[in-house]
Write an enzyme that holds these catalytic residues in place. Structure first.
Site, PDB file in Angstrom:
ATOM      1  N   SER A   1     -30.564 -14.367 -16.621  1.00 36.33           N
ATOM      2  CA  SER A   1     -29.895 -14.450 -17.924  1.00 36.33           C
ATOM      3  C   SER A   1     -28.516 -15.090 -17.853  1.00 36.33           C
ATOM      4  CB  SER A   1     -29.767 -13.054 -18.541  1.00 36.33           C
ATOM      5  OG  SER A   1     -29.045 -12.199 -17.676  1.00 36.33           O
TER       6      SER A   1
ATOM      7  N   ASP B   1     -21.766  -8.629 -24.021  1.00 39.88           N
ATOM      8  CA  ASP B   1     -22.595  -7.434 -24.225  1.00 39.88           C
ATOM      9  C   ASP B   1     -22.543  -6.591 -22.949  1.00 39.88           C
ATOM     10  OD1 ASP B   1     -24.413  -8.478 -22.403  1.00 39.88           O
ATOM     11  OD2 ASP B   1     -25.935  -9.003 -23.891  1.00 39.88           O
TER      12      ASP B   1
ATOM     13  N   HIS C   1     -23.388  -9.107 -19.955  1.00 48.15           N
ATOM     14  CA  HIS C   1     -23.052 -10.533 -19.855  1.00 48.15           C
ATOM     15  C   HIS C   1     -21.652 -10.855 -20.351  1.00 48.15           C
ATOM     16  CE1 HIS C   1     -27.475 -10.113 -20.497  1.00 48.15           C
ATOM     17  NE2 HIS C   1     -27.482 -10.853 -19.405  1.00 48.15           N
TER      18      HIS C   1
END
Ligand SMILES: *[C@@H]1O[C@H](CO)[C@@H](O)[C@H](O)[C@H]1NC(C)=O
Length: 358
Positions: free
Chosen positions: A32, A320, A323
């Site tokens: 990610s 978040d 991240h």
């Protein structure tokens, strides 16, 4: 020393793009941290998809793209600095691979057992690369395709999920393997992948080291005091082992060039001293719920639909619970482009390269 470091950076990152002597294209493998939206095209859990608001809220891309950020991610900036267009997700049916392609998938691990069935693991990403190789040969003919492959930059950002979901969140794996054994397996599989790419003609590699995983808001929320130390130890052990492997490959393989960037220390500084770097908040996520915004939802799970959102993501290190914000991605990409300018920065970066002498 300065000229050595600069040379390495020119080698690793400035060689991406049309400004270089020969055109370099950009291939990206990872999770990610660098997924531009591949997971929009696979069956997975809601936590592994970011194709909904508030992701992408800063509007650089008109709609949410699947990037785990309020906007762009590091590879978007590196492509821009290399005068390349945005590198598309491999699975996007309209993707044009002419300037490279991005295989990264949120939740993915180096080990195939990590989040199995919920992401595109490294082995599968390498299979997809073979498809692109075929496509290049058909388009350009073998010899020109080989030139493109050997001039390309291969950027790899992966491993966090192997240690988080794959090990710390997996009691069975912890029963089977001691931490050092497990790190050995992850690094062993990454090394195999590098050898495979080298065998296909890849020569220029860039690595984003693991971040201080235990200081991610989600892990801080699970730790009674400060960062979750076991996760930080695993990240450090992985980073050290990776550096050693790269040094060895540099000796063993002719023309194996790489740049290893120490994202761990760089990010740690911003978490501890946010105001020194233009941030207001180094600990709490901009988007999330619960302590530190560390409960993993930013509109991403069906179970928890409420979350808090900060007023200005640019003031936060964390977007978040997992991240960082676009601003962190941009600052680190800039740092990679500029190179470490002071001795202190040089120590933080530990950028190194090796080319076998002949
Ligand atoms: C790769 O990982 C598997 C477990 O998924 C392990 O059994 C194997 O030994 C690893 N390979 C290397 C070269 O370390």
């Amino acid at each position: 020393m300065t000229s050595f470091v600069n040379l390495v950076l020119v080698l690793c990152f400035s060689s991406i793009g049309v400004s270089a002597e020969k055109k370099s294209v950009f291939f990206i493998f990872g999770d990610s941290t660098v997924d531009p939206g591949n997971n929009n095209y696979i069956e997975t859990i809601p936590e592994n998809q970011a194709n909904h608001k508030p992701y992408g809220q800063n509007g650089f891309f008109k709609d949410p793209t699947g990037r785990f950020s309020d906007g762009r991610i590091i590879v978007d900036f590196l492509a821009e600095y290399g005068k390349l267009p945005i590198i598309p997700p491999y699975l996007d049916p309209s993707a044009d691979y002419s300037y490279g392609v991005n295989f990264a998938s949120a939740g993915a691990g180096i080990l195939s057992t990590t989040n199995e069935g919920q992401a595109i693991d490294l082995k599968t990403q390498l299979k997809y690369f073979e498809e692109v190789e075929k496509w290049l040969r058909e388009k350009l003919g073998s010899s020109e395709a080989e030139e493109v492959i050997s001039n390309a930059v291969y950027f790899i950002s992966m491993g966090s999920n192997d240690y988080l979901g794959g090990y710390l969140g997996n009691p069975k794996m912890q029963e089977l393997h001691l931490p050092e054994e497990y790190v050995g397996m992850v690094i062993g599989n990454l090394t195999s992948a590098l050898q495979e790419l080298y065998g296909k003609g890849a020569r220029k590699f860039g690595f984003l080291s693991l971040s201080p995983l235990g200081c991610l808001p989600i892990l801080r929320a699970m730790s009674p005091k400060g960062c979750f130390e076991e996760a930080n130890s695993l990240a450090l052990a992985h980073n050290n082992a990776l550096k050693n492997v790269l040094t060895n490959l540099g000796y063993l393989f002719k023309d194996f060039k790489y740049c290893y960037s120490n994202f761990y220390n760089w990010l740690q500084q911003r978490i501890i001293y946010p105001s020194n770097y233009g941030f207001k908040e180094g600990v709490n996520a901009c988007c999330g719920s619960g302590p530190y915004g560390g409960v993993y939802t930013c509109g991403g799970t069906k179970k928890v639909t409420t979350y808090e959102l900060c007023d200005n993501a640019n003031e936060h290190v964390w977007w978040d619970s997992f991240h960082p914000t676009e601003r962190i991605h941009e600052q680190f990409a800039k740092a990679l482009r500029m190179g470490p300018r002071t001795l202190r920065e040089r120590i933080l970066f530990e950028i190194s390269s090796s080319t076998r002498r002949r």
